[in-house]
Structures are given as C-alpha cells and as structure tokens.
Scaffold this active site. Sequence first.
Site, PDB file in Angstrom:
ATOM      1  N   GLU A  92      -3.780 -26.108   7.124  1.00 51.79           N
ATOM      2  CA  GLU A  92      -3.465 -25.556   8.439  1.00 51.79           C
ATOM      3  C   GLU A  92      -4.728 -25.295   9.248  1.00 51.79           C
ATOM      4  OE1 GLU A  92      -1.254 -21.965   8.122  1.00 51.79           O
ATOM      5  OE2 GLU A  92       0.436 -22.888   7.079  1.00 51.79           O
ATOM      6  N   CYS A 341      -0.837 -16.888   8.049  1.00 54.57           N
ATOM      7  CA  CYS A 341      -1.684 -17.904   7.417  1.00 54.57           C
ATOM      8  C   CYS A 341      -0.997 -18.486   6.186  1.00 54.57           C
ATOM      9  CB  CYS A 341      -3.020 -17.270   7.033  1.00 54.57           C
ATOM     10  SG  CYS A 341      -4.177 -18.432   6.311  1.00 54.57           S
TER      11      CYS A 341
END
Length: 357
Positions: A92, A341
């Site tokens: 990511e 996250c």
Amino acid sequence: MNKPSIYGLTLEQMTEWLSHQGHKPFRAKQVWDWLYRKRVTTFAEMTNVNKDCLELLDQSFAIDSMTQAVKQESADGTIKFLFKLYDGSLIETVLMRHKYGLSVCVTTQVGCNIGCSFCASGLIKKSRDLSAGEIVEQIMNVQHHLDAVGKEERVSHVVVMGIGEPFDNFDNMVDFLNVIKDHNGLAIGARHITVSTSGLADKIYKFADLKLQVNLAISLHAPNNELRTQIMKINRAIPLEKLMPAIDYYVKTTNRKITIEYILLRGVNDQKAQAIELAKLFEDKRHLTYVNLIPYNPVDEHGQYQRSTSEDISTFYDTLKKNGLNCGVRLEHGTDIDAACGQLRSKQIKKDTVAAK
C-alpha cells in the site's frame, strides 16, 4: 529473472556503476534528470543518452517493477494505491493532501512481524523486505499519477509509516532516503521526511549517528511496560528500559524534536492517569518532544478495540498540555475508504483467496 529497480541507485552509485561499464560519468546525471525531473517511464524516452547505454540500462534494471492493482479515492482528496510487485506481492501507498503540500506514506516491507494488536498491517506476516528502489518507486508512481491528471503538483513530504517496520529494513531505508533527498532528483527536504519505528532501540542509536536531519517518530502507544506489552508484543524484547535511553541518545545527539505516536484505544490507554504517566515519562525532554494523538481507525479483525470518545480524547490532550507536553490530535484522511494501514491490502488478499477457490 527479476531485474532490480533503477530507482534504487543513488546518483553516486549510478555514476560508479556506469563508469565500471565503460560509460562516461556524466551519463548518470543525464539518466537521473530523465528519471526525476522529466519523469519518463521508459528508457527509450531518454533521447540524449546513447543507444549502447540505454540498452545496458534496459538489460540491467527495471523502470516499472510494480503495477497498480487498486486505487481508492476519498472525498477529501486522499488516494490509497495498492501496487502489485514483480513476485505478485501487494503493498500500500497513500497520497494525502495538506495545507502545506502533498504527502506520501510509503511501505517498507511486504507484511509486518511487529504484531501490534490494533494494526491491520500485521494481519499478514512479513514475507520480505522491499528494496530501496521499490520504496522510491512508490513515490514515483504517485508522482506519475499526478503528472497524468495534469495537476502540475509535486510530492513535497514523505512519511515512512506504511506496512512494515522501517528500521527492520534499515540499509534499504537509508538508501531510499538518500535518493529522495538528493537535490539533483526529487529534492524532498530532509525536514519534510518522517521515519516511524516501533522502537528498535539499536537502530535508533544508529539512525542518530547518521545525522540525516530527517524527522523521527516513535510508535509508543502506552506509558508503561505492562500496557505496552499488552498491545505491542515488541515491548517484551525491547521494554521501555531499553527504548527510553535510545530516545535520550537520539535527542541529545541530533538536538532534534522527536514525535511520539500514541493511538487512542477506548478504555485501554486513553485515560487521564495514563496521560499524566506519559507526561512524566518525557518530562526531562519535553522541550524536544511532540505527542501525536491518533484516533483509532476500527479494523474488523481487531474487534476488541474501539475508538476513544471525543470527551476522552479532549481530556487526554488537555492533560498533556497542562503537564507541559506539546501535543496535537492527528487530522484524519480517507475516512470513507480503507484508511487504516494495511486494511486495503488485507481485504484484497482475502478477495483473491476466495476467487481462487
């Protein structure tokens, strides 16, 4: 055979490599200009570099070692990218908009072994470190996106707070920092870069000695060993008795302010008594300490935790202030997408697993 990313070389390393291959040193500066100033996406576009050099670069390095798998855009302008690496791994990267500029949060590892009990990143264990080039390439892909949509904007700030523990990939992380800071390339100012660690004490000493002028953030999340061990298993190996001297050394060696990251979990670490305890822990260096209070983003797999109430957040903040500790509550980004996250990556891996059955 996988080729290393061209973005992993510092200008000095590229100059040395090309020289060893029989090319003039000035070629390195030309290549860097094409990569970071003109921001081309193929070697063939480097029109002032001779054919032999271009063929050598193309044979030896990748300029596009990852592809975009998913992109989520928030109403507030935050964009979360999911990139697929050469080996199929997913990572990511997040673009955030601030009044002061555009910030990118980068990932340093595929998965994470730190095992914080509130975090989506550790749901899938670490399989490997990212190369310096793979970390730089995340920023370049975001910048290429900005270029493509014609906004004439540039990435001005970087936070190394994505999936993984940066100090567990120390050498590649430092090479990455040296690449993005170089004034011949992206020229991102050192004071516009923040590296976060869960508290690898030995690497904090090492980082301090490098004196890179880069900001350091410590993911603390608790003011005592009992509570920190409960929510961060790394505290068993590196308790506060080892971590705090490392923080002291960093502050004294660099004379730079340190940021303490503190995620607020309802009824766990968000009470007034814990705020007082936290202020006491840093009272001898409070002039060089900033506490970043982070409202919790719920993660499905960590249902034992809830977001602190606004009243408890305010009380915690006020208590730190009254006890002389500078602090703030982090402005949230991307609350309408998979903001936490590791959350987007975890969901995509589950989706791919179901589809494969």
